[in-house]
Design a protein around this motif. Structure first.
Motif, PDB file in Angstrom:
ATOM      1  N   ARG A 180      22.162  15.444   7.830  1.00  0.00           N
ATOM      2  CA  ARG A 180      20.741  15.302   7.469  1.00  0.00           C
ATOM      3  C   ARG A 180      20.359  13.833   7.314  1.00  0.00           C
ATOM      4  O   ARG A 180      19.277  13.404   7.741  1.00  0.00           O
TER       5      ARG A 180
ATOM      6  N   ASN B 106      15.764  16.156  10.018  1.00  0.00           N
ATOM      7  CA  ASN B 106      15.621  17.604   9.831  1.00  0.00           C
ATOM      8  C   ASN B 106      15.474  18.330  11.170  1.00  0.00           C
ATOM      9  O   ASN B 106      14.431  18.869  11.499  1.00  0.00           O
ATOM     10  N   ARG B 107      16.541  18.330  11.954  1.00  0.00           N
ATOM     11  CA  ARG B 107      16.497  18.930  13.292  1.00  0.00           C
ATOM     12  C   ARG B 107      16.632  20.448  13.245  1.00  0.00           C
ATOM     13  O   ARG B 107      17.152  21.010  12.293  1.00  0.00           O
TER      14      ARG B 107
ATOM     15  N   THR C 187      16.086  24.997  10.508  1.00  0.00           N
ATOM     16  CA  THR C 187      16.155  23.544  10.389  1.00  0.00           C
ATOM     17  C   THR C 187      17.368  23.167   9.539  1.00  0.00           C
ATOM     18  O   THR C 187      17.910  23.999   8.802  1.00  0.00           O
ATOM     19  N   LEU C 188      17.738  21.927   9.626  1.00  0.00           N
ATOM     20  CA  LEU C 188      18.870  21.447   8.823  1.00  0.00           C
ATOM     21  C   LEU C 188      18.587  21.621   7.334  1.00  0.00           C
ATOM     22  O   LEU C 188      19.470  22.017   6.560  1.00  0.00           O
ATOM     23  N   ASP C 189      17.374  21.348   6.931  1.00  0.00           N
ATOM     24  CA  ASP C 189      17.014  21.522   5.511  1.00  0.00           C
ATOM     25  C   ASP C 189      17.190  22.976   5.075  1.00  0.00           C
ATOM     26  O   ASP C 189      17.665  23.248   3.967  1.00  0.00           O
ATOM     27  N   GLU C 190      16.806  23.899   5.937  1.00  0.00           N
ATOM     28  CA  GLU C 190      16.950  25.323   5.610  1.00  0.00           C
ATOM     29  C   GLU C 190      18.421  25.712   5.473  1.00  0.00           C
ATOM     30  O   GLU C 190      18.791  26.511   4.614  1.00  0.00           O
TER      31      GLU C 190
END
Length: 282
Positions: free
Chosen positions: A174, A179-180, A199-202
């Motif tokens: 991250r 946030n890919r 997403t990466l955040d998710e």
């Protein structure tokens, strides 16, 4: 007569994924070199293969490769297998192959299961071009260097990870990749195989709530060309227009050429640059 090295792909989970050619070869060779004989004996027993085994792993790969090459020079045929998947991909097999070529020993590969390709094809992300990084180094400096080199990677990125390192790796990715979009694949070909897109955040949030279990393949979307351009433009805006102009003027450009370069860097027109410079001076 010189023997041959056979690189034999073994299942990454489901035992039915082994090929008939691999089974026949494992029965016919003189010796099987295995990454972990304790793990591989289960596979051999399942298919009733009695061929003698020897260990070949990361910690003896150079010295043992020389021993195996000598056996092949004397006429023995040797099959190389890894714990799971295709030998030579993110394992010590590449050293043995290298020494075989140096010694003039024939090498052939018997294709089959490979976790990175399996995950890529089911990820839902572009498959034409991809960058395979296997496991990221544990050394902090090396890890940072690799992740930094991937910041502007436009190809789909594939990374392996163990459950106890997953949270840290997601956080590190991250920091460098942003946030890919990504797909997490776990326990490939096994009963509890799972694919999660988001997403990466998710994904980071998901694994704050859920304990990572099983072996993971992380597939990240490559950066789009327009996104790279946008990032570059954002970097330039950290400078004032005059500071930006001065970079080109100090390189010997005239004011007109410098203004043209600044406009291109920032994705704006020369007229906007001119007006903004007047306002800055004002």
């Amino acid at each position: 007569m010189t023997g041959t090295l056979y690189l034999c792909a073994t299942p990454i989970g489901n035992l039915e994924d082994i090929t008939l050619r691999v089974l026949r070869t494992l029965k016919e060779v003189d010796l099987i070199a295995a990454e972990d004989t304790r793990n591989s004996i289960k596979l051999l027993n399942h298919f009733e293969i009695k061929t003698r085994m020897t260990s070949y792993h990361e910690y003896n790969k150079i010295e043992k490769a020389a021993v195996l090459v000598e056996k092949m020079k004397q006429g023995q045929n040797i099959a190389l297998i890894t714990d799971a998947g295709t030998p030579g991909i993110s394992d010590p097999g590449e050293e043995l192959v290298k020494q075989c070529y140096e010694a003039g020993v024939p090498v052939t590969s018997l294709p089959g299961a490979c976790a990175c390709i399996t995950a890529l094809t089911m990820s839902g992300l572009p498959t034409r071009r991809f960058a395979f990084e296997a496991f990221l180094p544990y050394d902090k400096k090396e890890r940072e260097q690799i992740l930094k080199s991937l910041e502007n990677e436009t190809r789909t990125i594939i990374i392996y990870e163990a459950p106890h390192h997953l949270r840290k790796t997601l956080a590190d990715c991250r920091n460098y990749l942003g946030n890919r979009q990504m797909t997490i694949c776990k326990e490939l070909t096994k009963k509890h195989e799972k694919k999660i897109r988001g997403t990466l955040d998710e994904m980071i949030y998901l694994y704050e709530e859920e304990d990572p279990r099983g072996e993971y393949v992380l597939v990240f979307e490559g950066l789009k060309i327009e996104d790279i351009r946008k990032k570059e433009q954002e970097e330039w805006t950290k400078l004032s227009l005059q500071e930006h102009m001065d970079i080109y003027l100090e390189q010997g450009a005239d004011k007109k050429s410098a203004m043209k370069s600044v406009a291109k860097d920032r994705g704006i027109s020369k007229r906007e640059v001119y007006q903004a410079l007047l306002e800055e001076k004002g």
